[in-house]
Design a protein around this motif. Sequence first.
Motif, PDB file in Angstrom:
ATOM      1  N   UNK A 161      25.566  23.497  29.106  1.00 46.27           N
ATOM      2  CA  UNK A 161      24.852  23.757  30.208  1.00 46.27           C
ATOM      3  C   UNK A 161      24.609  25.316  30.300  1.00 46.27           C
ATOM      4  N   UNK A 162      25.536  26.132  30.272  1.00 48.19           N
ATOM      5  CA  UNK A 162      25.205  27.323  30.267  1.00 48.19           C
ATOM      6  C   UNK A 162      24.368  27.883  29.420  1.00 48.19           C
ATOM      7  N   UNK A 163      24.192  27.251  28.026  1.00 46.98           N
ATOM      8  CA  UNK A 163      23.366  27.816  27.053  1.00 46.98           C
ATOM      9  C   UNK A 163      21.996  27.437  27.551  1.00 46.98           C
ATOM     10  N   UNK A 164      21.736  26.197  28.074  1.00 45.15           N
ATOM     11  CA  UNK A 164      20.272  25.716  28.556  1.00 45.15           C
ATOM     12  C   UNK A 164      19.808  26.369  29.596  1.00 45.15           C
ATOM     13  N   UNK A 165      20.922  26.885  30.561  1.00 44.35           N
ATOM     14  CA  UNK A 165      20.348  27.731  31.896  1.00 44.35           C
ATOM     15  C   UNK A 165      19.880  29.131  31.415  1.00 44.35           C
ATOM     16  N   UNK A 166      20.800  29.658  30.437  1.00 40.68           N
ATOM     17  CA  UNK A 166      20.210  31.099  29.864  1.00 40.68           C
ATOM     18  C   UNK A 166      19.074  31.029  29.278  1.00 40.68           C
ATOM     19  N   UNK A 167      18.811  29.962  28.598  1.00 44.37           N
ATOM     20  CA  UNK A 167      17.488  29.588  27.747  1.00 44.37           C
ATOM     21  C   UNK A 167      16.374  29.798  28.785  1.00 44.37           C
ATOM     22  N   UNK A 168      16.523  29.251  30.108  1.00 47.22           N
ATOM     23  CA  UNK A 168      15.486  29.251  31.080  1.00 47.22           C
ATOM     24  C   UNK A 168      15.353  30.284  31.788  1.00 47.22           C
ATOM     25  N   UNK A 169      16.112  31.493  31.501  1.00 51.47           N
ATOM     26  CA  UNK A 169      16.036  32.782  32.195  1.00 51.47           C
ATOM     27  C   UNK A 169      16.741  32.732  33.543  1.00 51.47           C
ATOM     28  N   UNK A 170      17.928  31.936  33.545  1.00 48.09           N
ATOM     29  CA  UNK A 170      18.939  32.101  34.730  1.00 48.09           C
ATOM     30  C   UNK A 170      20.016  32.706  34.515  1.00 48.09           C
ATOM     31  N   UNK A 171      20.474  33.627  35.377  1.00 44.50           N
ATOM     32  CA  UNK A 171      21.600  34.373  35.262  1.00 44.50           C
ATOM     33  C   UNK A 171      22.766  33.449  35.722  1.00 44.50           C
ATOM     34  N   UNK A 172      23.729  33.290  34.545  1.00 41.02           N
ATOM     35  CA  UNK A 172      24.959  32.495  34.857  1.00 41.02           C
ATOM     36  C   UNK A 172      26.232  33.318  35.008  1.00 41.02           C
ATOM     37  N   UNK A 173      25.810  34.649  34.802  1.00 38.02           N
ATOM     38  CA  UNK A 173      27.095  35.593  34.945  1.00 38.02           C
ATOM     39  C   UNK A 173      27.964  35.420  36.035  1.00 38.02           C
ATOM     40  N   UNK A 174      27.751  34.727  37.277  1.00 40.65           N
ATOM     41  CA  UNK A 174      28.458  34.587  38.558  1.00 40.65           C
ATOM     42  C   UNK A 174      29.076  33.216  38.573  1.00 40.65           C
ATOM     43  N   UNK A 175      28.750  32.409  37.689  1.00 38.48           N
ATOM     44  CA  UNK A 175      29.508  30.892  37.994  1.00 38.48           C
ATOM     45  C   UNK A 175      30.819  31.044  37.769  1.00 38.48           C
ATOM     46  N   UNK A 176      31.380  30.018  38.351  1.00 37.86           N
ATOM     47  CA  UNK A 176      32.958  29.686  37.970  1.00 37.86           C
ATOM     48  C   UNK A 176      32.953  28.854  37.182  1.00 37.86           C
ATOM     49  N   UNK A 177      34.010  29.263  36.027  1.00 41.39           N
ATOM     50  CA  UNK A 177      34.133  28.296  34.829  1.00 41.39           C
ATOM     51  C   UNK A 177      35.511  28.019  34.904  1.00 41.39           C
ATOM     52  N   UNK A 178      35.911  26.554  35.180  1.00 39.49           N
ATOM     53  CA  UNK A 178      37.421  26.130  35.534  1.00 39.49           C
ATOM     54  C   UNK A 178      37.714  25.592  33.945  1.00 39.49           C
ATOM     55  N   UNK A 179      39.293  26.155  33.976  1.00 34.20           N
ATOM     56  CA  UNK A 179      39.905  25.705  32.875  1.00 34.20           C
ATOM     57  C   UNK A 179      40.203  23.958  32.749  1.00 34.20           C
ATOM     58  N   UNK A 180      40.311  23.665  33.985  1.00 34.38           N
ATOM     59  CA  UNK A 180      40.911  22.164  34.127  1.00 34.38           C
ATOM     60  C   UNK A 180      40.073  21.210  34.840  1.00 34.38           C
ATOM     61  N   UNK A 181      38.634  21.479  35.290  1.00 31.31           N
ATOM     62  CA  UNK A 181      37.780  20.785  35.903  1.00 31.31           C
ATOM     63  C   UNK A 181      36.748  20.524  35.203  1.00 31.31           C
ATOM     64  N   UNK A 182      36.326  19.166  34.929  1.00 34.33           N
ATOM     65  CA  UNK A 182      35.111  18.719  34.090  1.00 34.33           C
ATOM     66  C   UNK A 182      33.808  19.287  34.792  1.00 34.33           C
ATOM     67  N   UNK A 183      32.852  19.555  33.929  1.00 33.17           N
ATOM     68  CA  UNK A 183      31.464  19.644  34.298  1.00 33.17           C
ATOM     69  C   UNK A 183      31.026  18.375  35.067  1.00 33.17           C
ATOM     70  N   UNK A 184      30.313  18.587  36.138  1.00 30.69           N
ATOM     71  CA  UNK A 184      29.767  17.629  37.119  1.00 30.69           C
ATOM     72  C   UNK A 184      28.795  17.115  36.340  1.00 30.69           C
ATOM     73  N   UNK A 185      28.085  15.797  36.735  1.00 27.99           N
ATOM     74  CA  UNK A 185      27.079  14.966  36.484  1.00 27.99           C
ATOM     75  C   UNK A 185      26.542  14.069  37.446  1.00 27.99           C
ATOM     76  N   UNK A 186      25.174  13.886  37.520  1.00 30.39           N
ATOM     77  CA  UNK A 186      24.440  13.032  38.186  1.00 30.39           C
ATOM     78  C   UNK A 186      23.630  11.826  37.496  1.00 30.39           C
TER      79      UNK A 186
END
Length: 300
Positions: free
Chosen positions: A75-100
């Motif tokens: 997801x981070x790679x996809x965001x960066x590929x679209x020109x979005x700044x992901x440097x401020x995201x909180x990346x958790x060691x124990x929580x899964x990535x959310x889904x809709x």
Amino acid sequence: MTRAPAPPDILCIGAVLWDVIGRTPGHMEKGSDLPGRITRIPGGVAFNIAMTLARFGMRPALLGALGRDPQGTALIAACEGLGLDTGYLYVSEDLPTDIYMAIEAANGLIAAIADAHSLEAAGAKILAPLRDGRLGSATAPYAGPVALDGNLTVSLLEDIAQDPAFGAADLRLAPASPGKAERLLPFLRAGRGALYVNLEEAGLLCQTVFENAPAAAQALIARGAMRALVTDGGRTCAEADADGLITAEPPKVLVTRVTGAGDTFMAAHIAAEGRGDDRSAALAAALDAAAHYVSGDTPS
């Protein structure tokens, strides 16, 4: 000498996740089983807004929660590929990535489930850059626009409505879904921010049922909102603030998708105001962008 990255034009705070969406051209009822297409694409309210802002030439930064798992990495790679700044995201060691997950048909959105438990569990950790000096602090608050979505917890949204770190921000508020609309009540009570809601969400915030968007927008102002933009599908859209009420008609298009339409409307409106459009021009530009999106003319 390495040049420092350009600061973001806007912060998009909230859900950044994977959208799993099944679409069929047929009409669906409860229990229907029809052929169609199932896709997995980056999504979430904050992501959708940021993606559209980037398409309009802005530099959005994302603040949200992802897991340190294959889904989060992709997801981070996809965001960066679209020109979005992901440097401020909180990346958790124990929580899964959310889904809709959603099912859409010719007769609209049939059902959807948003699993944003990791965002809710991360809580105030996602706001650290606004408090530790990277983007701002209580004594030097961030002074730019902030798109904030209702996927955050009620308690966190209540804190943000009063937090000095947001005291100078131009807040733009999206409820994420009708089921989360009432989470934005703290901003009505505080008289903060611009609300972007549909007719149903406006009714939930005002605890009534509205016949049309102009009535809903005016009622939200009466309830304490600083500014309210209310959409009603293909019917009249309205914006109200202390300067009065304006309305506009959405373009007539064939609807092929609905998930993300409200986010596109909000982002296009923010971008239009950012380039200097007046109220009427900005509202028209937002409706035009949303119409292109729901018709399938805009890439998702």
